[in-house]
Design an enzyme around this catalytic site. Structure first.
Site, PDB file in Angstrom:
ATOM      1  N   SER A 134      13.904  -5.875  20.611  1.00 41.64           N
ATOM      2  CA  SER A 134      13.647  -5.575  19.209  1.00 41.64           C
ATOM      3  C   SER A 134      12.226  -6.029  18.878  1.00 41.64           C
ATOM      4  O   SER A 134      11.899  -7.201  19.048  1.00 41.64           O
ATOM      5  CB  SER A 134      14.677  -6.326  18.349  1.00 41.64           C
ATOM      6  OG  SER A 134      14.440  -6.111  16.983  1.00 41.64           O
ATOM      7  N   LYS A 160      13.334  -1.085  20.303  1.00 40.58           N
ATOM      8  CA  LYS A 160      13.684  -0.867  18.887  1.00 40.58           C
ATOM      9  C   LYS A 160      12.535  -1.363  18.031  1.00 40.58           C
ATOM     10  O   LYS A 160      12.084  -2.502  18.172  1.00 40.58           O
ATOM     11  CB  LYS A 160      14.964  -1.634  18.593  1.00 40.58           C
ATOM     12  CG  LYS A 160      15.273  -1.900  17.136  1.00 40.58           C
ATOM     13  CD  LYS A 160      16.700  -2.380  16.998  1.00 40.58           C
ATOM     14  CE  LYS A 160      16.817  -3.585  16.089  1.00 40.58           C
ATOM     15  NZ  LYS A 160      18.215  -4.050  15.959  1.00 40.58           N
ATOM     16  N   LYS A 162      11.151  -2.327  14.339  1.00 39.50           N
ATOM     17  CA  LYS A 162      11.524  -2.631  12.961  1.00 39.50           C
ATOM     18  C   LYS A 162      10.649  -1.769  12.051  1.00 39.50           C
ATOM     19  O   LYS A 162       9.431  -1.652  12.278  1.00 39.50           O
ATOM     20  CB  LYS A 162      11.294  -4.115  12.678  1.00 39.50           C
ATOM     21  CG  LYS A 162      12.267  -5.021  13.424  1.00 39.50           C
ATOM     22  CD  LYS A 162      13.686  -4.847  12.889  1.00 39.50           C
ATOM     23  CE  LYS A 162      14.633  -5.857  13.515  1.00 39.50           C
ATOM     24  NZ  LYS A 162      15.995  -5.748  12.944  1.00 39.50           N
ATOM     25  N   ASP A 188      14.949   0.285  13.216  1.00 37.29           N
ATOM     26  CA  ASP A 188      15.889  -0.502  12.404  1.00 37.29           C
ATOM     27  C   ASP A 188      15.198  -0.874  11.093  1.00 37.29           C
ATOM     28  O   ASP A 188      14.169  -1.546  11.095  1.00 37.29           O
ATOM     29  CB  ASP A 188      16.300  -1.767  13.162  1.00 37.29           C
ATOM     30  CG  ASP A 188      17.351  -2.595  12.426  1.00 37.29           C
ATOM     31  OD1 ASP A 188      17.785  -2.182  11.325  1.00 37.29           O
ATOM     32  OD2 ASP A 188      17.744  -3.655  12.959  1.00 37.29           O
ATOM     33  N   GLU A 213      18.743   2.756  12.478  1.00 40.27           N
ATOM     34  CA  GLU A 213      19.722   1.710  12.166  1.00 40.27           C
ATOM     35  C   GLU A 213      19.566   1.251  10.719  1.00 40.27           C
ATOM     36  O   GLU A 213      18.465   0.886  10.293  1.00 40.27           O
ATOM     37  CB  GLU A 213      19.487   0.542  13.146  1.00 40.27           C
ATOM     38  CG  GLU A 213      20.430  -0.626  13.004  1.00 40.27           C
ATOM     39  CD  GLU A 213      20.141  -1.713  14.062  1.00 40.27           C
ATOM     40  OE1 GLU A 213      19.451  -1.424  15.068  1.00 40.27           O
ATOM     41  OE2 GLU A 213      20.582  -2.853  13.871  1.00 40.27           O
ATOM     42  N   ASP A 238      24.685  -1.449  10.971  1.00 43.94           N
ATOM     43  CA  ASP A 238      24.689  -2.862  11.355  1.00 43.94           C
ATOM     44  C   ASP A 238      25.294  -3.636  10.180  1.00 43.94           C
ATOM     45  O   ASP A 238      26.507  -3.895  10.136  1.00 43.94           O
ATOM     46  CB  ASP A 238      23.243  -3.285  11.682  1.00 43.94           C
ATOM     47  CG  ASP A 238      23.054  -4.779  11.929  1.00 43.94           C
ATOM     48  OD1 ASP A 238      23.983  -5.564  11.690  1.00 43.94           O
ATOM     49  OD2 ASP A 238      21.941  -5.185  12.348  1.00 43.94           O
ATOM     50  N   LYS A 262      27.755  -7.186  16.069  1.00 47.67           N
ATOM     51  CA  LYS A 262      27.320  -8.575  16.186  1.00 47.67           C
ATOM     52  C   LYS A 262      28.545  -9.438  15.912  1.00 47.67           C
ATOM     53  O   LYS A 262      29.097  -9.399  14.810  1.00 47.67           O
ATOM     54  CB  LYS A 262      26.249  -8.903  15.136  1.00 47.67           C
ATOM     55  CG  LYS A 262      24.916  -8.197  15.369  1.00 47.67           C
ATOM     56  CD  LYS A 262      23.952  -8.513  14.248  1.00 47.67           C
ATOM     57  CE  LYS A 262      22.625  -7.809  14.458  1.00 47.67           C
ATOM     58  NZ  LYS A 262      21.791  -7.839  13.238  1.00 47.67           N
ATOM     59  N   GLY A 290      21.597  -8.491  18.086  1.00 50.04           N
ATOM     60  CA  GLY A 290      21.079  -9.825  18.385  1.00 50.04           C
ATOM     61  C   GLY A 290      20.689 -10.550  17.110  1.00 50.04           C
ATOM     62  O   GLY A 290      20.320  -9.917  16.111  1.00 50.04           O
TER      63      GLY A 290
HETATM   64  C1  NPQ Z   1      19.042  -6.742  13.393  1.00 50.76           C
HETATM   65  N1  NPQ Z   1      18.081  -8.621  14.781  1.00 50.76           N
HETATM   66  O1  NPQ Z   1      19.428  -6.035  14.283  1.00 50.76           O
HETATM   67  C2  NPQ Z   1      18.606  -8.197  13.552  1.00 50.76           C
HETATM   68  C3  NPQ Z   1      18.141  -8.746  12.325  1.00 50.76           C
HETATM   69  C4  NPQ Z   1      17.535 -10.080  12.227  1.00 50.76           C
HETATM   70  C5  NPQ Z   1      16.994  -8.910  16.895  1.00 50.76           C
HETATM   71  O2  NPQ Z   1      16.542  -7.154  15.451  1.00 50.76           O
HETATM   72  C6  NPQ Z   1      16.227 -14.902  12.292  1.00 50.76           C
HETATM   73  C7  NPQ Z   1      17.447 -14.830  12.932  1.00 50.76           C
HETATM   74  C8  NPQ Z   1      15.644 -13.758  11.802  1.00 50.76           C
HETATM   75  C9  NPQ Z   1      18.084 -13.627  13.074  1.00 50.76           C
HETATM   76  C10 NPQ Z   1      15.700 -11.385  11.456  1.00 50.76           C
HETATM   77  C11 NPQ Z   1      17.177  -8.143  15.638  1.00 50.76           C
HETATM   78  C12 NPQ Z   1      16.266 -12.529  11.954  1.00 50.76           C
HETATM   79  C13 NPQ Z   1      17.494 -12.465  12.597  1.00 50.76           C
HETATM   80  C14 NPQ Z   1      16.337 -10.180  11.600  1.00 50.76           C
HETATM   81  C15 NPQ Z   1      18.113 -11.219  12.742  1.00 50.76           C
HETATM   82  O3  NPQ Z   1      19.053  -6.261  12.282  1.00 50.76           O
HETATM   83 MG    MG Z   2      19.915  -4.362  12.623  1.00 52.68          MG
END
Ligand code: NPQ
Ligand code: MG
Length: 368
Positions: A134, A160, A162, A188, A213, A238, A262, A290
């Site tokens: 990510s 992925k 953001k 995402d 996403e 998600d 998750k 994650g």
């Molecule tokens: C998701 N994670 O899929 C999340 C969102 C996310 C790896 O993209 C600190 C701890 C900050 C967890 C920011 C990924 C975070 C976090 C975003 C999870 O949407």
């Molecule tokens: Mg997400």
């Protein structure tokens, strides 16, 4: 199995690079670890709540409070096995991440005492998995291209990006242009768009994304269903999916054709498996999300992601993508894959010296 006491431990893991999403920027992962002591041995769990309630309503100190004051006291009288945790906490509303952490620790202790791995217990069918990465929002497009280049060179099977309003079509176009049609690419939004942005989002159809996403608010299934009807790119949910029941509702409404699972968000590994099961019964692929887990959560996520319906690479990256030093031995990519831990329980435990070095606070909850 009887609970004898619980340790709550805060650890602080500096990130190798700041992680920016539409929700904010993270530079350090403050994690909450749950160690259960039982008459059959100990087990470790991890609460994935963040410092602030931005991704979801839970936050780290709130989770610690609900675990200390309500969840642990409700479990002391119970004859424990993994399936007994959720029913014993059912009268306490919400707080899925806090509940998931406690369930994970009970799973680890119970399976460890029986010499069974979490992967085998959940029904894993693979010993290693291709995984994705990510990529946060960067200051410049050049930074983004450099970052993606590094991750592809490391062997990640899916990238992925953001996105948020103002950082969507152009970065996607540049990454696709630079790295070619064969790279599995997804985006995402972490709920950053409004329903009125749907027409703009359809421009992403030009870039062969494997999914978009969570563009809209968690409770707006209708907006997702409407976008799904407008776009050829699959919609993945998600934040919207907090239970197997939610998954069925979203699938029936046509709000998604892929689900990010998750365990923390849905209240634990057992509910995560139920979502896998209902998605599979409906023919939908799932993948494991994650939350910047320590090695403990990463190990358990690998076990879950080894189930047969997890047909897309998850956000389960090598340790080095996030941390220079973790509380466990690092997970490393071999030929683009991570190994599923095969040892009893979650298959890994903290290394005492790293755990000590990264701990910021501990607290012991004794049996009454
Ligand atoms: C998701 N994670 O899929 C999340 C969102 C996310 C790896 O993209 C600190 C701890 C900050 C967890 C920011 C990924 C975070 C976090 C975003 C999870 O949407
Ligand atoms: Mg997400």
């Amino acid at each position: 199995m009887k609970l004898e006491g619980v340790e709550l431990r805060r650890v602080a893991l500096p990130l190798v690079t700041p992680f920016r999403t539409s929700l904010g920027t993270q530079t350090v992962r403050n994690a909450l670890l749950v160690r259960v002591a039982t008459d059959e041995g100990e087990g470790w769990g991890e609460c994935v709540a963040e410092d602030e309630p931005t991704y979801c309503p839970e936050y780290l100190e709130g989770a610690a409070d609900v675990i200390r004051r309500f969840l642990v006291p409700a479990l002391f009288p119970v004859d424990l096995d993994p399936a007994a945790v959720t029913p014993a906490l059912h009268h306490l509303r919400g707080h899925p991440m806090a509940k998931a952490a406690v369930e994970m620790a009970v799973l680890d202790a119970w399976l460890r005492a029986r010499g069974v791995s979490l992967a085998a217990y959940l029904g894993a069918v693979r010993r290693s998995l291709p995984v994705g990465v990510s990529v946060g929002i960067t200051d410049t497009l050049d930074d983004l291209l450099d970052t993606v280049d590094r991750h592809l060179a490391a062997g990640y099977a899916r990238v992925k990006l953001k996105i948020e309003p103002g950082w969507d079509v152009e970065p996607v176009a540049r990454v696709r242009e630079t790295f070619g049609a064969d790279v599995m690419l997804t985006v995402d939004a972490n709920t950053a768009y409004q329903p009125g942005d749907a027409a703009h989002l359809t421009r992403l159809d030009a870039y062969g994304l494997a999914m978009i996403e969570q563009p809209f608010a968690p409770d707006d299934l209708h907006a997702h269903a409407r976008l799904a009807a407008m776009m050829s790119t699959p919609i993945c949910l998600d934040e919207s999916i907090t239970s197997a029941r939610d998954a069925v509702t979203a699938i029936r409404q046509g709000a998604c054709s892929i689900i990010n699972i998750k365990p923390g968000r849905v209240g634990g590994y057992l509910e995560a498996r139920r979502i896998h099961d209902v998605a599979r019964a409906h023919g939908l692929p799932v993948w494991c999300g994650g939350m910047l887990e320590t090695g403990l959560g990463r190990a358990a996520n690998l076990a879950l992601a080894a189930l047969p319906g997890f047909t897309l690479p998850g956000d389960i990256s090598a340790t080095a993508r996030y941390y220079e030093r973790d509380i466990t031995a690092p997970f490393t990519l071999a030929d683009g894959e991570l190994a599923v831990p095969a040892g009893p329980g979650i298959g890994i435990a903290p290394e005492p010296s790293s755990l000590e070095a990264l701990t910021t606070a501990t607290e012991w909850i004794p049996a009454p």
